[in-house]
Write a protein that holds these residues in place. Structure first.
Motif, PDB file in Angstrom:
ATOM      1  N   ASP A  89       0.817  -1.224   0.000  1.00  0.00           N
ATOM      2  CA  ASP A  89       0.000   0.000   0.000  1.00  0.00           C
ATOM      3  C   ASP A  89       0.847   1.270   0.000  1.00  0.00           C
ATOM      4  N   ARG A  90       2.120   1.144  -0.338  1.00  0.00           N
ATOM      5  CA  ARG A  90       3.049   2.269  -0.175  1.00  0.00           C
ATOM      6  C   ARG A  90       2.724   3.470  -1.059  1.00  0.00           C
ATOM      7  N   TYR A  91       1.955   3.264  -2.141  1.00  0.00           N
ATOM      8  CA  TYR A  91       1.639   4.381  -3.036  1.00  0.00           C
ATOM      9  C   TYR A  91       0.271   4.994  -2.749  1.00  0.00           C
ATOM     10  N   LEU A  92      -0.415   4.478  -1.750  1.00  0.00           N
ATOM     11  CA  LEU A  92      -1.710   5.050  -1.395  1.00  0.00           C
ATOM     12  C   LEU A  92      -1.516   6.407  -0.708  1.00  0.00           C
ATOM     13  N   PRO A  93      -2.479   7.304  -0.856  1.00  0.00           N
ATOM     14  CA  PRO A  93      -2.335   8.629  -0.226  1.00  0.00           C
ATOM     15  C   PRO A  93      -2.284   8.571   1.297  1.00  0.00           C
ATOM     16  N   ILE A  94      -3.001   7.593   1.879  1.00  0.00           N
ATOM     17  CA  ILE A  94      -2.977   7.421   3.329  1.00  0.00           C
ATOM     18  C   ILE A  94      -1.981   6.314   3.667  1.00  0.00           C
ATOM     19  N   LYS A  95      -0.940   6.651   4.388  1.00  0.00           N
ATOM     20  CA  LYS A  95       0.128   5.709   4.688  1.00  0.00           C
ATOM     21  C   LYS A  95      -0.163   4.925   5.969  1.00  0.00           C
ATOM     22  N   ASN A  96       0.239   3.672   5.947  1.00  0.00           N
ATOM     23  CA  ASN A  96       0.119   2.824   7.132  1.00  0.00           C
ATOM     24  C   ASN A  96       1.461   2.640   7.827  1.00  0.00           C
ATOM     25  N   LYS A 100      10.793   6.056   5.804  1.00  0.00           N
ATOM     26  CA  LYS A 100      11.201   6.756   4.586  1.00  0.00           C
ATOM     27  C   LYS A 100      11.681   5.771   3.527  1.00  0.00           C
ATOM     28  N   ASP A 101      12.364   4.738   3.965  1.00  0.00           N
ATOM     29  CA  ASP A 101      12.927   3.750   3.044  1.00  0.00           C
ATOM     30  C   ASP A 101      12.328   2.380   3.309  1.00  0.00           C
ATOM     31  N   TRP A 102      12.301   1.545   2.267  1.00  0.00           N
ATOM     32  CA  TRP A 102      11.817   0.169   2.381  1.00  0.00           C
ATOM     33  C   TRP A 102      13.028  -0.754   2.333  1.00  0.00           C
ATOM     34  N   ILE A 103      13.274  -1.474   3.414  1.00  0.00           N
ATOM     35  CA  ILE A 103      14.493  -2.278   3.477  1.00  0.00           C
ATOM     36  C   ILE A 103      14.337  -3.638   2.811  1.00  0.00           C
ATOM     37  N   LEU A 104      13.080  -4.016   2.472  1.00  0.00           N
ATOM     38  CA  LEU A 104      12.826  -5.294   1.790  1.00  0.00           C
ATOM     39  C   LEU A 104      11.889  -5.059   0.609  1.00  0.00           C
TER      40      LEU A 104
END
Length: 214
Positions: A89-96, A100-104
């Protein structure tokens, strides 16, 4: 005389075989026990996490409340699943998540998930916790109090549920954490822990299950 000698030899052989089997069984049992113990790095992650988390403002009013850890650990797989939900869901306007970075990425998530599917979640012990004073409670005890409508029993108790740390590498690990004041949920998330320059583990970011209804 020969019969006696043969019988003695057979008895000795059987005795040695039984001792060997007992020794093998003992070694297996000891191995299982050791596997259920947390490692030093897992202990460091857990205790560094609790030391920081429980100093937050939301817990200040309850600093004198007893702390109970639910005996049954949350599976490490749960941390990866929640991270995966947030990643998808990282591109959704509402973040869960707060990272800042995705390690996987997807491939790494799948590879780790495949290794965790059949792993066993072991139990916590009081000795696992060095940064706070705790007692251990079985989840069945909580269920029992619900069935008996005895909600006051734990109304002034912090009840924490934790996963075994999911160690990604020597500087990154995930941990899933549920905090309740009695039966009231205070927080529920997966945290990414990062090791700093002096060797302490710090909370880097939070990941929240979008399917959770609390």
């Amino acid at each position: 005389m020969k019969k006696v000698l043969v019988i003695s030899i057979v008895f000795l052989a059987l005795s040695c075989s039984v001792k060997k089997n007992n020794r093998d069984l003992s070694e297996t049992i000891n191995s299982i026990v050791k596997e259920s113990d947390i490692t030093k790095i897992e202990g460091d992650i857990i205790n560094d996490f609790l030391e920081v988390e429980l100093k937050k403002d939301r817990y200040k009013s309850y600093k004198n409340y007893p702390i109970c850890i639910i005996k049954e650990r949350i599976s490490r797989l749960s941390s990866l699943i929640i991270y995966e939900y947030c990643y998808k869901d990282r591109y959704l306007p509402i973040k869960n998540s707060t990272n800042k970075d995705w390690i996987l990425n997807e491939v790494q998530i799948k590879n780790i998930k495949d290794t965790l599917v059949n792993t066993i979640a072991h139990n916590w012990k009081v000795s696992d916790f060095t940064s706070i004073n705790v007692s251990i409670i079985e989840s069945s005890e909580l269920t029992k109090s619900i069935k008996e409508n005895n909600y006051k029993k734990y109304s002034e108790t912090l009840i924490l549920n934790l996963s075994t740390p999911l160690i990604i590498n020597d500087k990154n690990a995930f941990i899933t954490f549920n905090a309740n004041l009695g039966w009231k949920t205070m927080d529920r998330f997966t945290a990414l822990m990062k090791k700093n320059k002096i060797g302490k583990w710090e909370i880097d970011s939070y990941y929240y299950d979008p399917n959770s209804t609390w």
